[in-house]
Motif scaffolding. Structure first.
Motif, PDB file in Angstrom:
ATOM      1  N   ALA A   1       1.299   3.991  -2.208  1.00 20.27           N
ATOM      2  CA  ALA A   1       1.142   2.866  -1.282  1.00 20.27           C
ATOM      3  C   ALA A   1       1.842   3.170   0.032  1.00 20.27           C
ATOM      4  CB  ALA A   1       1.683   1.588  -1.915  1.00 20.27           C
ATOM      5  N   ILE A   2       1.606   4.333   0.573  1.00 21.86           N
ATOM      6  CA  ILE A   2       2.260   4.763   1.814  1.00 21.86           C
ATOM      7  C   ILE A   2       1.689   3.963   2.984  1.00 21.86           C
ATOM      8  CG2 ILE A   2       2.654   6.705   3.362  1.00 21.86           C
ATOM      9  CD1 ILE A   2       2.356   8.547   0.913  1.00 21.86           C
ATOM     10  N   GLY A   3       2.567   3.239   3.678  1.00 22.91           N
ATOM     11  CA  GLY A   3       2.135   2.452   4.830  1.00 22.91           C
ATOM     12  C   GLY A   3       1.340   1.215   4.474  1.00 22.91           C
ATOM     13  N   THR A   4       1.321   0.839   3.209  1.00 18.58           N
ATOM     14  CA  THR A   4       0.546  -0.327   2.771  1.00 18.58           C
ATOM     15  C   THR A   4       1.186  -1.617   3.284  1.00 18.58           C
ATOM     16  OG1 THR A   4      -0.151   0.853   0.795  1.00 18.58           O
ATOM     17  CG2 THR A   4      -0.366  -1.532   0.761  1.00 18.58           C
ATOM     18  N   GLN A   5       0.353  -2.560   3.681  1.00 18.73           N
ATOM     19  CA  GLN A   5       0.832  -3.847   4.176  1.00 18.73           C
ATOM     20  C   GLN A   5       0.840  -4.857   3.029  1.00 18.73           C
ATOM     21  OE1 GLN A   5      -1.152  -5.165   7.755  1.00 18.73           O
ATOM     22  NE2 GLN A   5      -1.429  -3.067   8.470  1.00 18.73           N
ATOM     23  N   LEU A   6       2.058  -5.291   2.664  1.00 21.37           N
ATOM     24  CA  LEU A   6       2.235  -6.239   1.566  1.00 21.37           C
ATOM     25  C   LEU A   6       3.063  -7.448   2.017  1.00 21.37           C
ATOM     26  CD1 LEU A   6       2.908  -3.458  -1.012  1.00 21.37           C
ATOM     27  CD2 LEU A   6       1.232  -5.246  -1.458  1.00 21.37           C
ATOM     28  N   SER A   7       3.023  -7.749   3.285  1.00 18.77           N
ATOM     29  CA  SER A   7       3.799  -8.874   3.812  1.00 18.77           C
ATOM     30  C   SER A   7       3.350 -10.181   3.163  1.00 18.77           C
ATOM     31  CB  SER A   7       3.610  -8.975   5.324  1.00 18.77           C
ATOM     32  OG  SER A   7       3.964  -7.766   5.957  1.00 18.77           O
ATOM     33  N   PHE A   8       4.336 -10.996   2.775  1.00 19.13           N
ATOM     34  CA  PHE A   8       4.110 -12.320   2.180  1.00 19.13           C
ATOM     35  C   PHE A   8       3.357 -12.255   0.844  1.00 19.13           C
ATOM     36  CE2 PHE A   8       4.578 -13.071   6.715  1.00 19.13           C
ATOM     37  CZ  PHE A   8       5.458 -14.145   6.757  1.00 19.13           C
ATOM     38  N   ALA A   9       3.218 -11.085   0.264  1.00 15.41           N
ATOM     39  CA  ALA A   9       2.488 -10.968  -1.008  1.00 15.41           C
ATOM     40  C   ALA A   9       3.329 -11.492  -2.166  1.00 15.41           C
ATOM     41  CB  ALA A   9       2.099  -9.513  -1.258  1.00 15.41           C
ATOM     42  N   ASN A  10       2.650 -11.991  -3.189  1.00 16.08           N
ATOM     43  CA  ASN A  10       3.321 -12.426  -4.418  1.00 16.08           C
ATOM     44  C   ASN A  10       3.352 -11.235  -5.374  1.00 16.08           C
ATOM     45  OD1 ASN A  10       4.332 -13.650  -6.680  1.00 16.08           O
ATOM     46  ND2 ASN A  10       2.571 -14.980  -7.022  1.00 16.08           N
ATOM     47  N   LEU A  11       4.537 -10.629  -5.515  1.00 23.01           N
ATOM     48  CA  LEU A  11       4.698  -9.429  -6.339  1.00 23.01           C
ATOM     49  C   LEU A  11       5.658  -9.683  -7.497  1.00 23.01           C
ATOM     50  CD1 LEU A  11       5.071  -6.921  -3.352  1.00 23.01           C
ATOM     51  CD2 LEU A  11       2.987  -7.445  -4.615  1.00 23.01           C
ATOM     52  N   THR A  12       5.776 -10.920  -7.903  1.00 20.48           N
ATOM     53  CA  THR A  12       6.690 -11.252  -8.998  1.00 20.48           C
ATOM     54  C   THR A  12       6.211 -10.621 -10.304  1.00 20.48           C
ATOM     55  OG1 THR A  12       5.467 -13.323  -9.342  1.00 20.48           O
ATOM     56  CG2 THR A  12       7.426 -13.436  -7.975  1.00 20.48           C
ATOM     57  N   ASN A  13       7.180 -10.107 -11.068  1.00 19.88           N
ATOM     58  CA  ASN A  13       6.916  -9.503 -12.382  1.00 19.88           C
ATOM     59  C   ASN A  13       5.996  -8.288 -12.316  1.00 19.88           C
ATOM     60  OD1 ASN A  13       8.523 -11.396 -13.692  1.00 19.88           O
ATOM     61  ND2 ASN A  13       6.825 -12.800 -14.021  1.00 19.88           N
ATOM     62  N   THR A  14       5.848  -7.674 -11.149  1.00 24.50           N
ATOM     63  CA  THR A  14       5.013  -6.478 -11.044  1.00 24.50           C
ATOM     64  C   THR A  14       5.788  -5.241 -11.498  1.00 24.50           C
ATOM     65  OG1 THR A  14       5.661  -6.379  -8.714  1.00 24.50           O
ATOM     66  CG2 THR A  14       3.508  -7.309  -9.208  1.00 24.50           C
ATOM     67  N   ASP A  15       5.056  -4.226 -11.909  1.00 21.03           N
ATOM     68  CA  ASP A  15       5.659  -2.976 -12.389  1.00 21.03           C
ATOM     69  C   ASP A  15       5.215  -1.838 -11.482  1.00 21.03           C
ATOM     70  OD1 ASP A  15       6.694  -0.834 -13.700  1.00 21.03           O
ATOM     71  OD2 ASP A  15       5.650  -1.171 -15.601  1.00 21.03           O
ATOM     72  N   TRP A  16       6.175  -1.295 -10.680  1.00 18.55           N
ATOM     73  CA  TRP A  16       5.894  -0.234  -9.722  1.00 18.55           C
ATOM     74  C   TRP A  16       6.572   1.074 -10.125  1.00 18.55           C
ATOM     75  CZ3 TRP A  16       3.083  -1.277  -5.151  1.00 18.55           C
ATOM     76  CH2 TRP A  16       2.849  -2.626  -4.875  1.00 18.55           C
ATOM     77  N   GLU A  17       6.912   1.263 -11.334  1.00 20.84           N
ATOM     78  CA  GLU A  17       7.704   2.419 -11.742  1.00 20.84           C
ATOM     79  C   GLU A  17       7.056   3.730 -11.273  1.00 20.84           C
ATOM     80  OE1 GLU A  17       9.845   4.343 -15.716  1.00 20.84           O
ATOM     81  OE2 GLU A  17       8.534   2.591 -15.892  1.00 20.84           O
ATOM     82  N   GLY A  18       7.858   4.526 -10.560  1.00 21.95           N
ATOM     83  CA  GLY A  18       7.379   5.827 -10.100  1.00 21.95           C
ATOM     84  C   GLY A  18       6.432   5.766  -8.926  1.00 21.95           C
ATOM     85  N   ALA A  19       6.264   4.585  -8.286  1.00 25.89           N
ATOM     86  CA  ALA A  19       5.324   4.454  -7.169  1.00 25.89           C
ATOM     87  C   ALA A  19       5.935   4.972  -5.876  1.00 25.89           C
ATOM     88  CB  ALA A  19       4.912   2.996  -7.007  1.00 25.89           C
ATOM     89  N   ASP A  20       5.068   5.268  -4.909  1.00 25.39           N
ATOM     90  CA  ASP A  20       5.508   5.721  -3.588  1.00 25.39           C
ATOM     91  C   ASP A  20       5.161   4.635  -2.581  1.00 25.39           C
ATOM     92  OD1 ASP A  20       6.191   6.959  -1.252  1.00 25.39           O
ATOM     93  OD2 ASP A  20       5.096   8.816  -1.655  1.00 25.39           O
ATOM     94  N   LEU A  21       6.204   3.931  -2.100  1.00 25.76           N
ATOM     95  CA  LEU A  21       6.032   2.851  -1.140  1.00 25.76           C
ATOM     96  C   LEU A  21       6.661   3.218   0.207  1.00 25.76           C
ATOM     97  CD1 LEU A  21       6.800   0.038  -3.690  1.00 25.76           C
ATOM     98  CD2 LEU A  21       4.791  -0.027  -2.231  1.00 25.76           C
ATOM     99  N   SER A  22       6.640   4.474   0.525  1.00 25.06           N
ATOM    100  CA  SER A  22       7.238   4.934   1.776  1.00 25.06           C
ATOM    101  C   SER A  22       6.564   4.253   2.970  1.00 25.06           C
ATOM    102  CB  SER A  22       7.086   6.453   1.907  1.00 25.06           C
ATOM    103  OG  SER A  22       7.692   7.112   0.819  1.00 25.06           O
ATOM    104  N   GLY A  23       7.393   3.672   3.842  1.00 24.61           N
ATOM    105  CA  GLY A  23       6.858   3.042   5.045  1.00 24.61           C
ATOM    106  C   GLY A  23       6.036   1.803   4.787  1.00 24.61           C
ATOM    107  N   ALA A  24       6.064   1.261   3.562  1.00 23.29           N
ATOM    108  CA  ALA A  24       5.287   0.059   3.254  1.00 23.29           C
ATOM    109  C   ALA A  24       5.928  -1.166   3.893  1.00 23.29           C
ATOM    110  CB  ALA A  24       5.175  -0.129   1.743  1.00 23.29           C
ATOM    111  N   TYR A  25       5.113  -2.151   4.220  1.00 20.51           N
ATOM    112  CA  TYR A  25       5.591  -3.398   4.811  1.00 20.51           C
ATOM    113  C   TYR A  25       5.646  -4.463   3.717  1.00 20.51           C
ATOM    114  CZ  TYR A  25       4.761  -1.166   9.299  1.00 20.51           C
ATOM    115  OH  TYR A  25       4.805  -0.306  10.362  1.00 20.51           O
TER     116      TYR A  25
END
Length: 717
Positions: A583-607
């Motif tokens: 999810a490099i550079g992905t826009q997730l502003s104001f998103a509902n991410l409760t109880n999500t599982d991102w183990e080992g993900a790449d969120l570099s530069g994500a919003y």
């Protein structure tokens, strides 16, 4: 009965100013009472609705399907107001379901209670507080019928209807804000600007025959006079009494206008009734005759088609001796009939014929029939699939024959959908087999519907594996020619099989895709805004640059997916599985991410600014340069995560697990120069002002970094 005469006393000039002052004071109290009534009704709905919204944002509450009554109400409101329709039944927190039901019922109940009080006593609670009373011409409470006419028709229906017509057929449509403005303007205008005449009665009072009076003063003598006139049958005495009255007569005692006209002109009334009756009889006779002629014409056409069908079928009989060209002409003629029996015959012939030239002709004939042929082709498709499944242990020759027949059927459906692009709304292809599967073996058929308008097609539970829908549209504008209104036409892809399908640049906005399998599919740059993907499978799916704003991805599986540069602003990913996601550079502003599982993900530069990450698992994730400003991160698992150069200003990290988390920035790897780090001015701004008091498992190095970079913790000096 006669109309009361209007007489003024000799003191009228002296009392003119006090009367005006009293009238102005009464008008102010009437408006205040009406505003209080509206406020009570609106507040009774807004309070439980607001609490329900808050409860729905909580991650620790069980989620249940939204009450069907609320879903039906939403759709009923959406249509006239040109609002988008939410397809399917969304999941909400269980208190929200209860509270929103109250928010719907409370205003309705309170409104009827106020109408009942007004009908029986002439006063609602706000009117009682402010000394205002509504009476009829006799000074009595108006009754339920008059109150419904006064409030339901005069005060609300007439002005709102005028506002709606002006809005609906003007440039303002579908701007809901302008309709609200027009509605408020018309309602106020009806109450303030429309009153005319000496009595200053608004339209709703004139319709219902009611008056708003000052309840703190004695009942005007004119109402007492009306009571007296109503109880006497002597018109001379009534006239004599009126001449002696020195007050203004507020209410005429004459019979209703229409009824008086009828009594005065009985011959005209009889003529109008007779003319209306004759018109109704003639209209009925003409309508009946037209209906009979249509039925006769349809029977004649059906009989002629039946005779032609029999003759054409005889030519196709192997023993008829007809040439190949004659049989081809007969097949095309059958397609031209377009009646049910010819369509059924052609669909049967398609799976039985072995002559290649005749097969091409049959396909051409069925294409001429168009979408009407789809139901029969679908039936044959499902029959052939079941036959293939039953022949799993049979000789390969039999399976190949059935496989060939299935491919011919699939190609015919493919051709019809391609030719009639944009004209297949409502076509039902649920549970159809148009993709690769284990039962079809190594099929050479691939569904190709690139740049096709498939709006409104029902593809629920259909097998569309490896199909190509590049640039195709699964949603279109309705009759009003505007996007995001009640009549938008959308396909149904719920529970469909779309593994390895190509949906690059496809328009799937607002499309229903609950539990759809899109594993390893390509959705680069696809428009999935506001799409419903509840429990959908998007494992290893390509979503580079896709638009998923406001999409519902609750409990969806996106393990290994590529979300690079995707837009997921305000999306709902509650309890979604996003392990090893890119999810490099992905826009997730104001998103509902409760109880999500991102183990080992790449969120570099994500919003992730203002996103809700409560109880999320971000262990071993890479968040280098991620923007987490004002994010809700209560109880988030950041074990072994890399937060170097991440912007945490304003984030709530209470209960977050920082065991092994990298906070201090290390020297950036030259290979990662494409990752844009936030412009912070200096590294110290990363955690400046962030309260780590309730964070868990902070080691000495992390605490030292937090304290030196402006973070807050009890251990800091």
């Amino acid at each position: 009965m006669t109309t009361p005469t209007v007489r003024r006393s000799n003191q009228s000039g002296q009392s003119k100013e006090p009367e005006r002052a009293n009238s102005l004071l009464l008008a102010s109290r009437r408006f205040a009472a009406w505003a209080a009534e509206i406020t009570l009704v609106v507040t009774s709905g807004l309070i439980p609705f607001g609490i329900g919204v808050y409860a729905n944002s909580r991650s620790d509450l069980n989620r249940v399907p939204l009450n069907p009554v609320l879903v039906t109400t939403e759709r009923a409101i959406a249509r006239p107001l040109a609002l988008p329709v939410s397809y399917g039944i969304p999941n909400v927190a269980w208190p929200t379901n209860f509270l929103w039901t109250i928010a719907l019922l409370a205003p309705v109940t309170l409104s009827w209670w106020q109408l009942y009080l007004l009908a029986k006593t002439g006063r609602t609670i706000p009117k009682r507080w402010l000394g205002v009373r509504v009476v009829n011409a006799q000074g009595m409470p108006p009754g339920l019928g008059a109150v419904v006419l006064r409030e339901g028709v005069g005060r609300w229906s007439v002005p709102i209807s005028i506002a709606y017509l002006l809005w609906r057929y003007s440039f303002a449509f579908p701007n809901l804000g302008l309709f609200t403005f027009l509605g408020v303007l018309m309602v106020l205008g009806e109450a303030i600007a429309l009153p005319s005449g000496r009595e200053r009665r608004a339209l709703h009072d004139q319709l219902a025959g009611t008056y708003s009076i000052d309840a703190t003063r004695p009942l005007p003598s004119s109402f007492l006079a009306n009571k007296q006139l109503q109880s006497t049958s002597d018109s001379d005495r009534a006239e004599e009494w009126q001449e002696g009255n020195e007050e203004l007569a507020l209410a005429p005692t004459q019979a209703p206008h229409i009824w008086r006209r009828i009594k005065q002109n009985p011959n005209l009334t009889l003529f109008v009734v007779g003319l209306t009756s004759m018109t109704a009889v003639l209209a009925t006779l003409i309508g009946t005759q037209v209906y009979i002629q249509i039925q006769q014409s349809q029977r004649a056409t059906k009989q002629i088609n039946g005779q032609q069908f029999v003759e054409l079928v005889k030519q196709l009989n192997p023993s008829s001796g007809a040439t190949n060209e004659q049989r081809q002409s007969a097949i095309l003629a059958l397609g031209g009939l377009k009646d049910p029996q010819s369509i059924e015959f052609l669909a049967d012939l398609l799976v039985k014929e072995t002559n290649p030239s005749l097969l091409d002709t049959i396909q051409q004939a069925l294409t001429t029939v168009g979408p009407k042929a789809i139901p029969e082709l679908k039936n044959k498709n499902q029959f052939l699939v079941s036959e293939l499944e039953s022949l799993s242990s049979s000789p390969s020759q039999e399976r190949e024959l059935q496989q060939t027949r299935l491919q011919i059927n699939q190609r015919t459906i493919n051709k019809i959908l391609s030719v009639y692009s944009g004209k297949i709304e409502g076509v039902d292809l649920s549970r159809i087999q148009l993709g690769q599967s284990g039962t079809s073996g190594n099929s050479s058929f691939n569904l190709v519907l690139d740049n096709i308008d498939l709006s409104g097609v029902k593809l629920k539970s259909a097998n569309l594996n490896q199909a190509s829908f590049k640039g195709s549209r699964f949603r279109s504008m309705g009759e009003d020619g505007r996007w995001d209104t009640y009549d938008d036409v959308m396909a149904d892809l719920s529970q469909a099989q779309l593994q390895q399908a190509n949906l690059t640049d496809a328009n799937l906005s607002r499309v229903l895709m609950n539990r759809t399998d899109l594993s390893r599919a390509t959705l680069n740059r696809a428009n999935l805004s506001s799409a419903r993907l509840f429990e959908a499978k998007l494992n290893s799916t390509q979503l580079v640059g896709a638009d998923l704003r406001n999409a519902v991805l609750e409990q969806a599986s996106l393990t290994g997916a590529d979300l690079g540069d995707a837009k997921l602003n305000e999306a709902n990913l509650y309890a979604a599985r996003l392990g090893r996601v890119s999810a490099i550079g992905t826009q997730l502003s104001f998103a509902n991410l409760t109880n999500t599982d991102w183990e080992g993900a790449d969120l570099s530069g994500a919003y992730l600014d203002r996103a809700n990450l409560s109880n999320a698992n971000l262990s071993a994730t890479r968040l280098t340069g991620a923007v987490l400003r004002s994010a809700q991160m209560e109880n988030v698992n950041l074990q072994n995560a890399d937060l170097s150069l991440a912007d945490l200003r304003g984030a709530n990290v209470a209960g977050a697990n920082f065991k092994g988390t990298i906070l201090a920035p290390s020297k950036q790897d030259p290979a990662d120069q494409f990752v844009k780090t936030p412009d912070l001015g200096s590294v110290s701004a990363v955690v400046q002002g962030v309260d780590f008091s309730q964070a868990k498992n902070l080691d000495s190095k992390q605490l030292a970094y937090i304290c030196t970079q402006g973070g807050i913790h009890p251990s800091c000096p």
